[in-house]
Design a protein around this motif. Sequence first.
Motif, PDB file in Angstrom:
ATOM      1  N   LEU A 118      32.014  40.374  43.292  1.00 36.17           N
ATOM      2  CA  LEU A 118      33.403  40.469  42.868  1.00 36.17           C
ATOM      3  C   LEU A 118      33.537  40.448  41.338  1.00 36.17           C
ATOM      4  O   LEU A 118      33.848  41.262  40.746  1.00 36.17           O
ATOM      5  N   LEU A 119      32.999  39.415  40.955  1.00 41.79           N
ATOM      6  CA  LEU A 119      32.950  39.224  39.281  1.00 41.79           C
ATOM      7  C   LEU A 119      32.379  40.294  38.436  1.00 41.79           C
ATOM      8  O   LEU A 119      32.818  40.623  37.517  1.00 41.79           O
ATOM      9  N   SER A 120      31.288  40.816  39.149  1.00 42.35           N
ATOM     10  CA  SER A 120      30.549  42.095  38.335  1.00 42.35           C
ATOM     11  C   SER A 120      31.354  43.493  38.434  1.00 42.35           C
ATOM     12  O   SER A 120      30.994  44.365  37.811  1.00 42.35           O
ATOM     13  N   GLY A 121      32.327  43.269  39.306  1.00 39.81           N
ATOM     14  CA  GLY A 121      33.072  44.644  39.677  1.00 39.81           C
ATOM     15  C   GLY A 121      32.329  45.541  40.725  1.00 39.81           C
ATOM     16  O   GLY A 121      32.963  46.567  41.025  1.00 39.81           O
ATOM     17  N   LYS A 122      31.483  45.102  41.303  1.00 38.03           N
ATOM     18  CA  LYS A 122      30.807  45.844  42.336  1.00 38.03           C
ATOM     19  C   LYS A 122      31.538  45.788  43.767  1.00 38.03           C
ATOM     20  O   LYS A 122      31.490  46.793  44.268  1.00 38.03           O
TER      21      LYS A 122
END
Length: 333
Positions: A118-122
């Motif tokens: 989630l945090l990496s935008g994946k």
Amino acid sequence: MYSQGLDNPPPERMVPAAAVAGGPGERFQLRVDAEEKIEPKDWMPDGYRQTLIRQISQHAHSEIVGMLPEGNWITRAPSLLRKCILIAKVQDEGGHGAYLYSAAETLGVSREELVDQLLSGKAKYSSIFNYPTPTWADVGAIGWLVDGAAIMNQIPLCRCSYGPYARAMVRVCREESFHQRQGYEIMLKLSQGTAAQREMAQAALNRWWWPSLMMFGPSDNDSKHSTQSMRWKIKRFSNDELRQKFVDFTIPQADYLGLKVPDPELRWDAGADCYRFGPIDWTEFDEVLKGHGPCNRERLDARRKAHAEGAWVREAALAYAAKSRPATAGRAA
Ligand code: BYC
């Protein structure tokens, strides 16, 4: 809690292993067709596992990111009572995220991995949470429409073939029902209020109507996962079927509020016994999914900041767990 086969059918309806000549894939599908629940330790096709990890984790992320648009109004709720209700609602969404991460973990993926995605935008999360909440009426519109759409989508998920997801959904749906009512009640108060309040309610409906319809996902022709997910009984209805149910359910509610849905093509089709609505702007949906919605960047930044600021809590919890472990634990390894 998550590994119990709580709602399997009675033994006489279960598929006996010896009765199936084919391989595990065939037996698996027969179990699904017979409405048996699949539990974490059962054999399952890899595609089934991956589909569930994808859907459940996206769902968990949506609950967590979904705390932000309404959380924005906690300090500005118009009364103490509204503030208490909103805090409880937003807290419930956090709880839903926690159950769902736990349900995903039963499939062999770690929560850290999912949160990193989630945090990496994946990882994806629901498109709806990339829209802003400029007025108090947006909080009402989210409860009424977004939670209303979520219930429509999630009630069938209570019958999902995967036990832990289905069971998590039962409690989630009960809470969503309260959320929907609190949102509708805000809209009702505003629509019965002053001219300025009615205008505020109408403007919020205008902002949230189309994004709420997009929440159900691409049209059936473009939904790449639906056919297989329905065969596996992860999904029970197609995206378009649920969207139509939502429209049919919600228009009379808008009428009761005296508000107008922003769709010039909306009409009742007596022959088909349903409402016909205008085309959805799928370009907008695609842009939001690509990260170009009005608040995508803000939402991820907020999650990253919260995660970084919570590092000390995670470290402290791990240190406490290590200290509390009995001295003998781990010696056998
Ligand atoms: N937004 O083949 P399709 C809440 C993606 S939170 C973003 O139809 P599928 C609340 C889809 O993932 C409740 N992406 O997929 C919280 C796929 O991409 P990938 C949120 C979307 O999975 C706080 C691609 O498009 N509810 O209630 O068969 C406050 C193709 O789609 C969206 C859930 O998560 C979207 N709207 O069907 C208030 C429900 N739609 O993965 C309220 C659980 C589609 O191939 N999820 N995509 O890259 C589902 O029921 C299904 O996953 C969906 C999509 C119906 C959403």
